[in-house]
Scaffold this active site. Structure first.
Site, PDB file in Angstrom:
ATOM      1  N   LYS A   1       0.771  -1.148  -0.011  1.00 33.40           N
ATOM      2  CA  LYS A   1       0.105   0.100  -0.073  1.00 33.40           C
ATOM      3  C   LYS A   1       0.909   1.168  -0.013  1.00 33.40           C
ATOM      4  CE  LYS A   1      -2.505   1.093   3.757  1.00 33.40           C
ATOM      5  NZ  LYS A   1      -1.970   2.392   4.200  1.00 33.40           N
TER       6      LYS A   1
ATOM      7  N   GLU B   1      -9.297   7.433   3.989  1.00 30.18           N
ATOM      8  CA  GLU B   1      -9.171   7.686   5.371  1.00 30.18           C
ATOM      9  C   GLU B   1      -9.488   9.278   5.450  1.00 30.18           C
ATOM     10  OE1 GLU B   1      -5.320   6.654   7.011  1.00 30.18           O
ATOM     11  OE2 GLU B   1      -6.112   7.707   9.055  1.00 30.18           O
TER      12      GLU B   1
END
Ligand code: KIV
Length: 263
Positions: A111, A180
């Site tokens: 990621k 996020e």
């Protein structure tokens, strides 16, 4: 889950994807025994395990060590490992070496945060057979640039930028991305317009999946309670009670008992 194909199948079937972080072998074994779909060895390890104030302190060596430990406990569960601060910003070769080290340590995918400035790295990794998960919105490695851990995409301009970044990640070949700390309505819009699964944290209920930090989920930190992280256990109180019971038993000559003494 054991492959990226299952991520897209889950999205197509409307089955929510569940991910939790893990940093060591015992946590990995627990997650492996559970029905949680996949594990993230997040660079949050720098804060959660090593006590640093932000994720910029995670190093490649730290990420490889924890990824290898997690793989030893995770069975065949799908593991995503974070490329740490700047490891993917020093050119394709350095990024490929860093990603390769994480894959060799046991990760199935890596990621990385953001898009602008490292598009070529994403293409190169995907083209080299390394699945890439993106990370948009609050990207903690840019905490100093963002001015703190704050909700992103609140203004129309910022929301449009996030939407464009999400489209770009798909074009570059990412198989999924984390959103996020973005407003729930924006996360829903991005998810609706996406063709790959979105994984939310602090992004409301309408993403394709959710990710939580394991110590938040288990309530192990007595002081840090982010609003978006539901505690499924008061681990802090439970562990404190166990520690105090142990100390009291030793002081009260109740531990060890006769049957706990080796013959
Ligand atoms: O490092 C991490 O734990 C993460 C999650 C918060 C998504 O990136």
């Amino acid at each position: 889950m054991t492959s990226i194909l299952e991520f897209s199948r889950a999205r197509q079937a409307g089955r929510p994807i569940t991910i939790v972080t893990a940093y060591d072998v015992l946590q990995a074994r627990l997650v492996a025994e559970s029905s949680v779909d996949a594990i993230l060895v997040g660079d949050s390890v720098a804060m959660v395990v090593h006590g640093y104030p932000s994720t910029v302190h995670a190093t490649l060596a730290m990420m490889c060590l924890h990824t290898a430990a997690v793989r030893r406990g995770a069975g065949d569960k799908f593991i995503v490992a974070d490329l740490p601060f700047l490891s993917f910003r020093r050119g394709r070769e350095v990024a490929a070496e860093a990603a390769g080290a994480l894959i060799q340590a046991g990760a199935n995918a890596v990621k990385l945060e953001g898009v602008a400035g490292h598009e070529d790295v994403i293409v190169h990794l995907v083209g080299s057979g390394i699945p890439v998960m993106g990370h948009l919105g609050l990207t903690p490695q840019s905490v100093h640039q963002l001015g703190g851990h704050r909700v992103q995409g609140r203004t129309p301009d910022a929301a449009a930028r996030l939407q464009a970044e999400a489209r770009r990640l798909e074009e570059l070949g990412a198989f999924s991305f984390v959103l996020e700390c973005v407003p729930a309505a924006l996360a829903a819009q991005i998810t609706h317009g996406a063709t790959i699964p979105t994984i939310g944290i602090g992004a409301g209920p309408d993403t394709d999946g959710q990710v939580l930090v394991i110590t938040d989920l288990l309530g192990l930190d007595g002081e840090f309670h982010p609003r978006f992280a539901r505690r499924y256990l008061d681990g802090h109180a439970a562990v404190l009670a166990a520690l105090n019971d142990y100390a009291a038993d030793v002081r009260g000559a109740r531990f060890p008992a006769r049957e706990e003494v080796p013959a």
